[in-house]
Design an enzyme around this catalytic site. Structure first.
Site, short mmCIF file in Angstrom:
data_model
loop_
_atom_site.label_atom_id
_atom_site.label_comp_id
_atom_site.label_asym_id
_atom_site.label_seq_id
_atom_site.Cartn_x
_atom_site.Cartn_y
_atom_site.Cartn_z
N ASP A 24 0.82 -1.20 0.00
CA ASP A 24 0.00 0.00 0.00
C ASP A 24 0.87 1.27 0.00
OD1 ASP A 24 -2.63 1.31 0.53
OD2 ASP A 24 -1.56 1.96 2.32
N GLU A 39 1.00 -0.35 -5.06
CA GLU A 39 0.01 0.68 -5.31
C GLU A 39 0.71 2.02 -5.43
OE1 GLU A 39 -3.40 3.45 -3.52
OE2 GLU A 39 -1.64 2.80 -2.44
#
Ligand code: GLC
Ligand code: GLC
Length: 625
Positions: free
Chosen positions: A264, A306
């Site tokens: 993330d 990401e």
């Protein structure tokens, strides 16, 4: 059994020897020759291998033989919140057949780890990397679910939020209590001097909700780096001890049976004064250290990164077996899809595709239309200019269009992270509402309902024709509408992403066979696309679609060749009937008889013109399969 164990052991030792130098090179390039922490890292890796269960070691051996298991055309992913989809982990286990029926064999679980009480940024404020969120169940239940998925040939992807922890994480609490060792794991300052230096070049991620990048705590007299919300404290990877602890927790999680780790907010993990602290080269070195460690313990486990940014930065995150990420979000494709739909002009998509550098062999894109986050229109300014538009105003148009303000817009969305100064905003909303279904139902217009369904089907058809793993955002497959109830919840009301983070409506899902309902029309169409895609190896990753000029700006055309078989995608992004000269297709070198593998209709490229209905698309193939 003893024999098997020896095989595993030998394989581990071989990998360890092979990877050791790579790991140590990455490590030294970042931290210099820090023997003590490096040795600790090695200990962590060896310990994690020891803890890995035999069933997983067995599948590691299989995966080592088939390194590119995830590049198959058969991979279809869905992303979901466990609680929104099925209340909890046990519930999910019961509902897994619904996903299988659609053709999904890869589930990305949005954050499942323990988070802080109250606001937790949709699970991205993790308070323990080794515990499951008690609202969802226990680690044992999760492990059990992953076992079941593995038995059924399904792949599990889990979020690993490594840029920050919740301020309630034990490390942060100990830092708060004054333990220097833990304070060094974060960016903590006694005065605003250094933060001020940082701020000079830093943008804001949440300008409206959490302005600035630092938070001050009176109680401890410290400024803390908080890129996202105040309660999310950025981890300091300049300190190798931080990295070691993260590696330990990452391997612990993977050892539960995870196949794909979603890293993330990976572009934020390294910070330097005087830069925008985004996508600095050290981010990739850290990822590579993690990947090499993972390769030693559990080869075959891959990373998806990401980084919602310009594709030229995204590309840099791609790596190999020992480095970087094996999958990245295809931000350009996502932006192009929405851009084409609003403008009814597919030229940007073609241009953008042409200018996106080829990705390395052995990695792939994660293609998506929507995910749990807002949509950022990450346009390439130079390409927008080439088409005769002003990049700033064009982006303003898209934002206004998808919010639903622009005259004639079919969409219904909401601003996300509106920036008063730059006028920039991102957009929240479900696929169906952004494609016009909500408005059409409200106006009770049969024609508009039909058009909105066609738009959704078009976006899916184009996305699934691209190489990479297609990712479906749970709920979008049954045309779920925006849910405005978050506005009444004080923990969510200022975060419009909850507009599309809706509770899965199982009553709606009952209609999935009923083609006269939007949910049935979307579900069945998507199911068909998935089914057809799985039958044609030319959809596998690594075989890119090349754009061609269809002469009509409304129509996107792309093709690929795979030995003797060829594939052509034609997609009309407008609600108009469009006619194209088949010469434009023949210019790619194709001629003769083709078949639309979705409808089975034959088409002779040598005669006549191609008539496309509103939002019609064709998946043409010359193969007789
Ligand atoms: C990622 C997540 C997003 C979250 C942010 C901060 O971008 O996708 O939902 O808000 O990280 O952790
Ligand atoms: C920013 C972050 C990205 C995250 C998003 C959350 O774009 O870089 O990681 O998805 O904010 O909305």
């Amino acid at each position: 059994m003893a024999n098997k164990k020896n095989v595993f052991e030998k394989a581990f030792n071989d990998r360890f020897d092979e990877d050791y130098k790579i790991l140590s090179d990455f490590y030294c390039s970042l931290y210099g020759n820090k023997k003590k922490t490096f040795n600790e890292l090695i200990k962590i890796i060896k310990g994690a291998y020891k803890d890995r269960k035999d069933a997983l070691k067995s599948s590691d051996v299989e995966r080592t033989k088939e390194q590119d298991w995830f590049l198959s055309e058969k991979m279809i992913a869905a992303t979901l919140y466990v609680d929104l989809f099925a209340d909890n982990i046990k519930g999910l286990k019961e509902k897994i057949n619904y996903l299988k029926d659609l053709g999904v064999n890869y589930i990305h679980f949005l954050p499942v780890l323990k988070t802080r009480e109250g606001k937790d940024d949709g699970g991205y404020a993790v308070s323990s990397f080794v515990e499951i969120n008690p609202k969802l169940g226990t680690m044992a239940e999760f492990e059990d679910l992953l076992d079941k998925m593995r038995e059924e040939g399904m792949v599990a992807c889990v979020d690993f939020v490594m840029n920050h922890t919740a301020k309630e994480h034990e490390w942060a609490k100990r830092a708060w209590n004054g333990e220097k060792e833990y304070q060094d794991m974060y960016y903590m300052y006694d005065s605003y001097d250094i933060p001020a230096e940082f701020e000079k070049a830093l943008p804001e991620i949440f300008p409206d909700l959490a302005p600035g990048n630092f938070s001050y705590y009176d109680e401890i007299g410290k400024w803390v780096f908080t890129t996202f919300n105040e309660y999310q404290w950025d981890l300091n990877y300049k300190n190798p001890a931080t990295l070691n602890r993260i590696v330990k927790d990452l391997l612990f999680l993977i050892n539960k049976g995870v196949d794909v780790i979603r890293l993330d907010a990976v572009r934020h993990i390294w910070k330097e004064i005087g830069t925008d602290c985004s996508s600095l080269p050290q981010c990739n070195t850290i990822v590579s250290i993690l990947k090499t460690a993972v390769d030693m313990v559990c080869p075959g486990v891959i990373f998806i990164g990401e980084a919602i940014t310009n594709s030229k930065y995204v590309i840099e995150y791609f790596g190999t077996r020992y480095s970087g990420c094996q999958m990245m979000y295809n931000v350009s494709l996502m932006t192009s899809l929405w851009n084409s739909l609003a403008t009814r002009d597919a030229r940007y998509m073609a241009l953008c595709l042409e200018n996106t550098p080829e990705i390395p062999k052995g990695v792939c894109w994660n293609n998506y239309i929507r995910c749990h986050d807002d949509i950022a229109y990450v346009l390439e300014p130079d390409e927008v200019k080439k088409l005769g538009f002003d990049p700033f105003w064009h982006e303003q148009f898209l934002i206004s269009f998808y919010k639903g303000d622009f005259p004639g817009s079919f969409s219904k969305g909401a601003y996300y992270a509106y920036n008063e100064t730059t006028k920039n905003a991102r957009i929240s909303g479900t696929l169906a509402s952004l494609c016009g279904l909500e408005r059409a139902l409200h106006e009770d217009s049969k024609a508009d309902i039909e058009l909105s369904i066609r738009r959704i089907n078009l976006l899916y058809a184009v996305m699934l024709a691209f190489d990479g793993i297609p990712l479906i955002y749970s709920g979008d497959e049954i045309a779920t509408l925006n849910d405005y109830s978050y506005k009444g919840n004080s923990e969510k009301s200022n975060d419009s992403r909850w507009l599309h983070r809706t509770k899965f409506d199982w009553n709606r899902a009952e209609n999935k066979h009923n083609m006269t309902t939007p949910e049935g029309a979307v579900f069945q169409h998507l199911k068909k696309l998935i089914n057809v895609r799985k039958q044609y190896p030319f959809f596998r990753s690594g075989l890119h679609l090349k754009p061609f000029d269809t002469v009509s700006s409304h129509v996107f055309g792309g093709f690929k060749k795979d030995g003797d078989s060829s594939f052509i995608l034609v997609a009309n992004f407008s609600e108009h009937y469009v006619e194209i000269d088949q010469q434009s297709i023949r210019n790619t070198g194709f001629c003769g008889s083709f078949r639309d593998i979705l409808s089975d209709l034959e088409l002779n490229l040598d005669i006549g013109r191609l008539h496309l209905k509103p939002y019609q698309f064709l998946w043409l193939a010359n193969t007789n399969k």
